[in-house]
Scaffold this motif. Sequence first.
Motif, PDB file in Angstrom:
ATOM      1  N   GLY A   1       5.507 -24.140   7.069  1.00  7.81           N
ATOM      2  CA  GLY A   1       5.743 -24.107   8.514  1.00  7.81           C
ATOM      3  C   GLY A   1       5.419 -22.803   9.207  1.00  7.81           C
ATOM      4  O   GLY A   1       5.538 -22.709  10.427  1.00  7.81           O
ATOM      5  N   ILE A   2       5.008 -21.789   8.451  1.00  5.73           N
ATOM      6  CA  ILE A   2       4.828 -20.473   9.065  1.00  5.73           C
ATOM      7  C   ILE A   2       3.535 -20.402   9.870  1.00  5.73           C
ATOM      8  O   ILE A   2       3.515 -19.956  11.019  1.00  5.73           O
ATOM      9  CB  ILE A   2       4.874 -19.376   7.983  1.00  5.73           C
ATOM     10  CG1 ILE A   2       6.266 -19.365   7.370  1.00  5.73           C
ATOM     11  CG2 ILE A   2       4.548 -18.030   8.571  1.00  5.73           C
ATOM     12  CD1 ILE A   2       6.404 -18.501   6.167  1.00  5.73           C
TER      13      ILE A   2
ATOM     14  N   LYS B   1      -2.285  -9.013  13.352  1.00  6.92           N
ATOM     15  CA  LYS B   1      -3.089 -10.095  12.804  1.00  6.92           C
ATOM     16  C   LYS B   1      -4.107 -10.482  13.867  1.00  6.92           C
ATOM     17  O   LYS B   1      -3.781 -10.582  15.048  1.00  6.92           O
ATOM     18  CB  LYS B   1      -2.173 -11.271  12.473  1.00  6.92           C
ATOM     19  CG  LYS B   1      -2.899 -12.461  11.917  1.00  6.92           C
ATOM     20  CD  LYS B   1      -2.466 -12.735  10.493  1.00  6.92           C
ATOM     21  CE  LYS B   1      -3.143 -13.996   9.966  1.00  6.92           C
ATOM     22  NZ  LYS B   1      -3.056 -14.105   8.522  1.00  6.92           N
ATOM     23  N   LYS B   2      -5.327 -10.670  13.407  1.00  5.50           N
ATOM     24  CA  LYS B   2      -6.388 -11.097  14.327  1.00  5.50           C
ATOM     25  C   LYS B   2      -6.601 -12.590  14.136  1.00  5.50           C
ATOM     26  O   LYS B   2      -6.734 -13.067  13.010  1.00  5.50           O
ATOM     27  CB  LYS B   2      -7.672 -10.336  14.040  1.00  5.50           C
ATOM     28  CG  LYS B   2      -7.631  -8.915  14.509  1.00  5.50           C
ATOM     29  CD  LYS B   2      -9.026  -8.325  14.563  1.00  5.50           C
ATOM     30  CE  LYS B   2      -9.029  -6.999  15.284  1.00  5.50           C
ATOM     31  NZ  LYS B   2      -9.008  -5.844  14.415  1.00  5.50           N
TER      32      LYS B   2
ATOM     33  N   ARG C   1       4.768 -12.976   4.613  1.00  7.12           N
ATOM     34  CA  ARG C   1       4.113 -14.191   4.170  1.00  7.12           C
ATOM     35  C   ARG C   1       2.960 -14.535   5.112  1.00  7.12           C
ATOM     36  O   ARG C   1       1.877 -14.884   4.676  1.00  7.12           O
ATOM     37  CB  ARG C   1       5.134 -15.330   4.145  1.00  7.12           C
ATOM     38  CG  ARG C   1       4.557 -16.669   3.794  1.00  7.12           C
ATOM     39  CD  ARG C   1       3.918 -16.671   2.439  1.00  7.12           C
ATOM     40  NE  ARG C   1       4.810 -17.210   1.405  1.00  7.12           N
ATOM     41  CZ  ARG C   1       4.436 -17.314   0.143  1.00  7.12           C
ATOM     42  NH1 ARG C   1       3.246 -16.887  -0.250  1.00  7.12           N
ATOM     43  NH2 ARG C   1       5.257 -17.814  -0.744  1.00  7.12           N
ATOM     44  N   TYR C   2       3.214 -14.383   6.398  1.00  7.31           N
ATOM     45  CA  TYR C   2       2.182 -14.757   7.364  1.00  7.31           C
ATOM     46  C   TYR C   2       1.001 -13.788   7.327  1.00  7.31           C
ATOM     47  O   TYR C   2      -0.151 -14.212   7.291  1.00  7.31           O
ATOM     48  CB  TYR C   2       2.784 -14.800   8.767  1.00  7.31           C
ATOM     49  CG  TYR C   2       1.772 -15.160   9.823  1.00  7.31           C
ATOM     50  CD1 TYR C   2       1.109 -16.390   9.774  1.00  7.31           C
ATOM     51  CD2 TYR C   2       1.462 -14.283  10.856  1.00  7.31           C
ATOM     52  CE1 TYR C   2       0.180 -16.726  10.719  1.00  7.31           C
ATOM     53  CE2 TYR C   2       0.535 -14.625  11.812  1.00  7.31           C
ATOM     54  CZ  TYR C   2      -0.110 -15.846  11.741  1.00  7.31           C
ATOM     55  OH  TYR C   2      -1.043 -16.174  12.669  1.00  7.31           O
TER      56      TYR C   2
ATOM     57  N   ALA D   1       9.800 -19.123   3.889  1.00  5.72           N
ATOM     58  CA  ALA D   1       8.885 -18.044   3.505  1.00  5.72           C
ATOM     59  C   ALA D   1       8.598 -18.118   2.014  1.00  5.72           C
ATOM     60  O   ALA D   1       7.518 -17.768   1.550  1.00  5.72           O
ATOM     61  CB  ALA D   1       9.484 -16.696   3.864  1.00  5.72           C
ATOM     62  N   LYS D   2       9.572 -18.632   1.281  1.00  7.01           N
ATOM     63  CA  LYS D   2       9.426 -18.705  -0.171  1.00  7.01           C
ATOM     64  C   LYS D   2       8.341 -19.708  -0.542  1.00  7.01           C
ATOM     65  O   LYS D   2       7.464 -19.418  -1.367  1.00  7.01           O
ATOM     66  CB  LYS D   2      10.761 -19.120  -0.785  1.00  7.01           C
ATOM     67  CG  LYS D   2      10.822 -18.952  -2.273  1.00  7.01           C
ATOM     68  CD  LYS D   2      12.208 -19.305  -2.774  1.00  7.01           C
ATOM     69  CE  LYS D   2      12.261 -19.231  -4.280  1.00  7.01           C
ATOM     70  NZ  LYS D   2      13.591 -19.632  -4.750  1.00  7.01           N
TER      71      LYS D   2
END
Lengths: 272, 218
Positions: free
Chosen positions: B162-163, B53-54, B32-33, B157-158
């Motif tokens: 908050g992620i 991830k950048k 998700r992120y 995640a759904k």
Amino acid sequence: MMDNIEKMVMTQLYKSVFCPDNSQDEQKDLAIQRHIRSLHWVTPEMLHAPINEGKAEVRDDIFFAVTAMIEMDSKRAPQDKLSCVTKGSNFLFKAIQGSTQEPATADDFLSSLIYAVLKANPPRLQSNLQYITRFCYPKRLMTGEAGYCFTNLCCAVAFIEKLDAPALSLTREEFDQHMQGQRLQVRRIPHCLLKSDWPGLQQIQQNQKLLLELRSRQDRIIRGVQNMQQELKDWPRSIGKEVQEIMNRFPLHIPLPKVQLPAASTVCSSEN
Amino acid sequence: MAAGAAGASKTYSFKVVLLGEGCVGKTSLVLRYCENKFNDKHLTTLQASFLTKKLNIGGKRVNLAIWDTAGQERFHALGPIYYRDSNGAILVYDITDEDSFQKVKNWVKELRKMLGNEISLCIVGNKIDLDKDRHVSVQETEAYAESVGAKHYHTSAKQNKGIEELFLDLCKRMIESAQADERAKGNGSSQSATARRGVQIIDDEPQAQSSGGCCTSG
């Protein structure tokens, strides 16, 4: 630039620093090689590895992963060895995705990697791992994808070294039997193999049908033979019965030849 | 190792490990992120165990490498190999599963023992979309997180809740500790903070021989 220098230096130094005489690496290599060999019976199911060996693509990917891992030993520079690990891992990721249709999680990956290492039994595994740990540029080893794959490979080897019955969800007894080769490998047939489009399976099915037919024919023959035997046994009995009946119906009276006796005595007396 | 300087503007590279039991949703969380995907039927992602991830936080560039770890019980002993040299750890539990929170506690103990306070910890209660089935109390978890010097987050995640905040916050904390590390290094004294990472060579034999000579004679 650093990469190239590192590569050159390490290629030159390879002979003297790889598996040096004063380390225990060689013994460890042999030990793990023997250990892996004794674990040849482990299946993906036992490891909970989501590998569906029924699919041709998946089998191919596993094969390529195994090849890449074996290839590692032939490379000299640490980063080349590392790239073999990465290459192998990527094939495994593909294999997992091909089997589950989902992105591979760490659990999937690690268990599949363990399976691939068991399949590959890479030569001088421990020496290679030690060599990479000792001489690879630490930053590359700790970050980046190659680092991740390498870390997982170390985990896989650590897991294999300590592998025991509960780790494969077997009982102690089953595990020992497997280790002593007493237990036959019982492989569950993957259900995709049961699809009729697999040529080998078609052949098997045909043969099976043929055998079934032959068996039913044989059964018929055997039944016929039994019937015939019975009939053969019954025949003389029925004949005998008939004969008895007839004999009962027409009792045989043989009149005694009274007249002939005196004649015989006369013959005797006449001779005398 | 924590931060690599590149020219004028700094680029930090951080390694973050993701710990947690089997089905608490670690994979969904990172997917998700990093790719903003959830249970997508047409997933094109090959794997979700190593993602990068950048980020750009206040002009500071950050390369985040997220390492998913095998969470099954039989792999528990392999943990230390994974979290060696990591800057941050995200410990995920499922709010509907009391057991998964107990596992988190074990991980925290282990991490603190192995890596000390150099690592930034985040405790994450995932699946808050299933709040009606909650089995882990909010007060307990937050009190626990505070007691071990970790931050606590709630995510889904759904529903993608908050992620973003979780990772942003973690990055900020890692940058802070990296800067603190540098300052300690910059102060000249190559003491505790830096010496801890490398191999410490204590050269005490020659000292013992020449003890009458120069150093500690007086």
